[in-house]
Design a protein around this motif. Structure first.
Motif, mmCIF file in Angstrom:
data_model
loop_
_atom_site.group_PDB
_atom_site.id
_atom_site.type_symbol
_atom_site.label_atom_id
_atom_site.label_comp_id
_atom_site.label_asym_id
_atom_site.label_seq_id
_atom_site.Cartn_x
_atom_site.Cartn_y
_atom_site.Cartn_z
ATOM 1 N N UNK A 567 15.422 -3.988 -13.480
ATOM 2 C CA UNK A 567 14.375 -5.008 -13.643
ATOM 3 C C UNK A 567 14.288 -5.901 -12.408
ATOM 4 N N UNK A 568 15.438 -6.209 -11.819
ATOM 5 C CA UNK A 568 15.457 -7.026 -10.603
ATOM 6 C C UNK A 568 14.694 -6.335 -9.473
ATOM 7 N N UNK A 569 14.859 -5.032 -9.348
ATOM 8 C CA UNK A 569 14.180 -4.249 -8.314
ATOM 9 C C UNK A 569 12.658 -4.318 -8.503
ATOM 10 N N UNK A 570 12.227 -4.337 -9.773
ATOM 11 C CA UNK A 570 10.790 -4.376 -10.064
ATOM 12 C C UNK A 570 10.195 -5.766 -9.838
ATOM 13 N N UNK A 571 10.962 -6.810 -10.175
ATOM 14 C CA UNK A 571 10.440 -8.180 -10.002
ATOM 15 C C UNK A 571 11.610 -9.122 -9.760
ATOM 16 N N UNK A 572 11.872 -9.375 -8.487
ATOM 17 C CA UNK A 572 13.056 -10.152 -8.108
ATOM 18 C C UNK A 572 13.000 -11.584 -8.642
ATOM 19 N N UNK A 573 11.855 -12.228 -8.530
ATOM 20 C CA UNK A 573 11.736 -13.640 -8.912
ATOM 21 C C UNK A 573 11.874 -13.837 -10.417
ATOM 22 N N UNK A 574 11.216 -12.977 -11.191
ATOM 23 C CA UNK A 574 11.204 -13.161 -12.644
ATOM 24 C C UNK A 574 12.528 -12.791 -13.303
ATOM 25 N N UNK A 575 13.286 -11.887 -12.707
ATOM 26 C CA UNK A 575 14.462 -11.321 -13.384
ATOM 27 C C UNK A 575 15.806 -11.694 -12.744
ATOM 28 N N UNK A 576 15.797 -12.641 -11.812
ATOM 29 C CA UNK A 576 17.035 -12.963 -11.101
ATOM 30 C C UNK A 576 18.075 -13.624 -12.006
ATOM 31 N N UNK A 577 17.625 -14.542 -12.873
ATOM 32 C CA UNK A 577 18.573 -15.220 -13.769
ATOM 33 C C UNK A 577 19.203 -14.221 -14.736
ATOM 34 N N UNK A 578 18.379 -13.350 -15.331
ATOM 35 C CA UNK A 578 18.899 -12.347 -16.270
ATOM 36 C C UNK A 578 19.890 -11.424 -15.574
ATOM 37 N N UNK A 579 19.606 -11.085 -14.324
ATOM 38 C CA UNK A 579 20.524 -10.232 -13.548
ATOM 39 C C UNK A 579 21.876 -10.928 -13.375
ATOM 40 N N UNK A 580 21.840 -12.211 -13.015
ATOM 41 C CA UNK A 580 23.089 -12.933 -12.754
ATOM 42 C C UNK A 580 23.903 -13.135 -14.030
ATOM 43 N N UNK A 581 23.214 -13.350 -15.153
ATOM 44 C CA UNK A 581 23.933 -13.474 -16.427
ATOM 45 C C UNK A 581 24.591 -12.146 -16.792
#
Length: 753
Positions: A567-581
């Motif tokens: 998801x981060x690869x598809x949309x870095x700005x929108x999914x950065x928090x979810x990636x870090x969690x």
């Protein structure tokens, strides 16, 4: 000599020594004050109350500290009252001893802080046997004074917190930077130490677990502190250092290289890896020095060695290309370049820490929404249902509580029947060293006996040299402080100083100090022997048979992390928090897996069934985290192209393999279907993307365009990284599936037959 002086300085300025002073202060002030005003008879009970309620005072939020100490006060008063009132009734006393031992030790299911409150309760139970109150009135006066002592310690703890409010946080930050520095140096060795890799990887497991534990405590302390007291400049600095330490740890994890592939690519050209190895070592040493400065408040170390090492690592790429020649050198050059980019990012995080510590104004700004910060906290649940869930032999804590109860009752009966002097010392030894795992119990038993012997020898030497009561008193105070300061940091040393303190306190009351030394050693050996025997013989839960849930947890969060990276690869700005969690959760899951594996290595060799299979499962999960982190880190720190449908297809295939692995462990019938032809085509397409870019680059070189622009370089790096890491992840997930099949057959199906 300078190094020794630095170690001493760090210890004296650190939070552990400060804690030792705090507890000593809480113990000595009532003794001195009440003696001065003529009420010394009340002092021992107050001192016991203060001493018993110190264990729960560990780093964390102020609210949790206060709650832990208040619960501890109530628990210690209640247990002491029960034991003192039932002393004349032996049968009832033994029954109470059994019930208290089981119930209080079972409290540990609620986490580490709860286990320390539990320890306070068990300690109160044992110390009650040393109290000689006769009448009911005397007993209740003693209990009341214990409560006074508990609240006195709570006040002292609050006072010392106000005097040095950031000492604990600084110590934790210092500890985590020290661990990360050592981890960086260890990862440097992995690049070239082919023969010692398995040993180094096992050492890495320990460091990873320790780093994650420190990060968890820091999250609670720093983020709940911000919520409670608002944002101060100093708090902002600590949060910034913490965030940089998390980023550094993730970057290190992201470069868990395929070392067999590294060996293949570089072959006889490993000398070109030495510059990268040196840079890692320099950064590790720099972090260690910075960790010391958080305690020492000294000047920052010179950064020139870092810049020189960075320059040499960059030159090594050119030197490798010149020696091997393109296009043969391209693959190795991209590996070196990816390694260099990662090290540049590491260095930037180290620079961020330097700027914060140098009080650069713009370095003291951090934006972290409260609701976002809350997602990074791992909150301990205190539901009653947790007790119900753990009332079975499948629970490690339940088994431990049972065997602990048997050990305590057995020791008390032996002491009573054979009229052993100071039986409560045997009980105390069992309480202090007995742990749920055999390995840790055995290790603490050894440390306890060695510490007791060392302390006894030192005390005997001093008693033989001088009969001075003044010296005994001074040494009793010093040894008490050092014992409290070292007991969690170095148990063997702490045990030595506890023994020294007991002997000198006894020497102040009784001229025959050798008597206490004799009984101290004998009771310690008896208690340690009972603890080790009980852990080995009574309902043991060997780690080999206790790993299914830990593996399931690691596999699940690996899958979540991979999907968050997609998801981060598809949309870095929108999914950065979810990636870090997701990253935080998988790091914790892998940390728990590593800790379980370490406990396995401490079990007897005869109980380490299928060790190599389990090691393989641990390393596969660990390597998957690193490979996913490598992709995520690259996406976060580079401008990337739009992800392809092939990327999504291979990613979903990997998650499907992970789900299959979970289903195998759960014994679930699998209904997963995937078109392997499509997946193979997707792999080939990903590889062809890199090969096409390489081919175009070769054409440019043939035309004389030898200079490589940044955009083309990043495209080459991205194509190489995505293709190779995804294919590697797919291979790892397939190997993991095969390993789980074997694990299920050996450990789960075999039990049913």
């Amino acid at each position: 000599m300078k190094k020794i002086l630095t170690i001493i300085e760090l210890f004296l300025k650190g939070a552990n020594f400060y804690r030792g002073i705090k507890i000593t202060f809480a113990v000595l002030v009532p003794l001195i004050t009440l003696n001065f005003i003529g009420y010394f008879q009340f002092a021992p009970a107050i001192v016991i109350g203060a001493f018993l309620n110190a264990p729960g005072d560990i780093p964390g939020s102020l609210k949790r500290k206060v709650n832990a100490i208040l619960i501890s006060i109530s628990l210690t008063m209640l247990i002491t009252a029960i034991i003192l009132l039932l002393k004349p009734y032996l049968l009832l006393l033994v029954m109470a001893l059994a019930v208290i031992s089981f119930v209080v030790s079972f409290i540990s299911i609620y986490g580490f802080r709860a286990s320390l409150v539990s320890f306070s309760g068990l300690l109160a139970m044992v110390l009650a046997f040393a109290i000689e109150n006769q009448t009911t009135q005397e007993i209740f006066i003693h209990i009341g004074l214990m409560g006074v002592g508990g609240f006195w310690y709570l006040f002292v703890s609050y006072l010392f917190q106000k005097i040095a409010p950031k000492k604990e946080e600084n110590q934790l930050l210092s500890d985590v930077l020290l661990l990360i520095g050592n981890y960086l140096k260890l990862r440097a060795k992995l690049l070239t130490k082919k023969k010692k890799r398995q040993e180094l990887i096992q050492r890495a497991f320990v460091l990873q677990t320790q780093i994650n534990e420190k990060h968890e405590t820091l999250r609670e302390t720093l983020f709940t502190g911000r919520k409670r007291s608002g944002r101060s400049h100093y708090n902002e600095k600590q949060v910034l250092i913490f965030i940089s330490s998390v980023n550094i740890f993730e970057l290190i994890e992201a470069k868990h290289l395929d070392y067999e592939e590294i060996d293949r690519i570089f072959g006889n050209h490993k000398k070109y890896l030495k510059a990268s190895k040196k840079l890692n070592t320099e950064m590790g040493n720099h972090l260690i020095k910075v960790s010391e400065l958080l305690i020492q408040n000294d000047n920052l170390p010179n950064r020139d060695p870092l810049l020189i090492a960075l320059s040499q690592a960059h030159e090594a790429i050119t030197n490798f290309i010149n020696a091997v020649k393109l296009p043969q050198a391209r693959e190795g050059a991209i590996v070196l370049r990816n390694l260099f980019d990662y090290q540049e990012l590491l260095l930037e995080e180290i620079r961020s820490i330097r700027r914060v510590m140098a009080n650069v104004n713009h370095a003291s700004k951090v934006s972290l929404k409260r609701q976002d910060a809350k997602q990074f906290l791992t909150l301990q649940e205190y539901r009653f249902n947790i007790i119900i869930q753990n009332l079975s032999f499948s629970s490690t804590i339940f088994r431990h509580a049972l065997r602990f109860t048997v050990a305590i009752v057995l020791a008390f009966v032996i002491g009573t029947v054979f009229n052993i002097h100071n039986t409560y010392w045997i009980l105390l030894t069992i309480i202090v060293i007995m742990r749920p795992s055999y390995g840790l119990t055995k290790e603490r038993s050894k440390d306890r006996i060695i510490g007791t012997l060392i302390g006894s020898i030192i005390a005997i030497g001093i008693v033989l040299i001088t009969p001075s009561m003044i010296i005994y008193g001074v040494l009793a105070i010093i040894s008490l402080t050092l014992a409290f300061a070292l007991i969690q940091q170095n148990y063997k040393s702490g045990a030595a100083f506890i023994t020294i303190n007991i002997i000198f306190v006894y020497a102040l009351m009784n001229p025959n100090a050798f008597e206490v030394i004799q009984y101290r050693i004998m009771d310690t050996i008896i208690g340690a022997s009972i603890a080790v025997a009980a852990t080995y013989l009574l309902w043991p839960r060997w780690e080999t048979n206790n790993l299914k849930e830990v593996f399931l947890n690691a596999i699940h969060y690996n899958k979540v992390y991979l999907l968050a990276t997609k998801d981060l690869y598809h949309n870095k700005n929108a999914n950065q928090l979810a990636y870090k969690v997701a990253r935080k959760k998988v790091f914790l899951a892998i940390s728990n897996l590593n800790a379980a594996f370490q406990r396995l290595t401490q079990d007897p060799k005869s109980k380490q069934k299928e060790f190599q299979l389990i090691y393989n499962l641990v390393t596969l999960n660990q390597t998957m985290v690193s490979a996913i982190a490598s992709i995520g880190s690259f996406i976060l720190n580079h401008n990337t192209t739009k992800p392809s449908k092939e990327f999504d297809a291979v990613t979903l295939k990997i998650t499907d393999n992970l789900q299959k692995s979970s289903d195998i462990l759960e014994g679930v019938i699998q209904n997963h279907f995937s078109n392997n032809t499509i997946i193979n085509q997707a792999q080939e397409t990903l590889l062809k993307t890199y090969q096409k870019l390489s081919y175009l680059r070769d054409e440019d070189i043939q035309k004389g365009n030898t200079k490589l622009d940044t955009n083309t370089l990043h495209q080459l790096q991205e194509a190489y990284l995505i293709a190779n890491q995804l294919i590697w992840l797919k291979t790892l997930s397939e190997n993991l599936k095969k390993a789980t099949e074997r694990y299920h057959h050996i450990f789960i199906e075999a039990k049913k037959e």
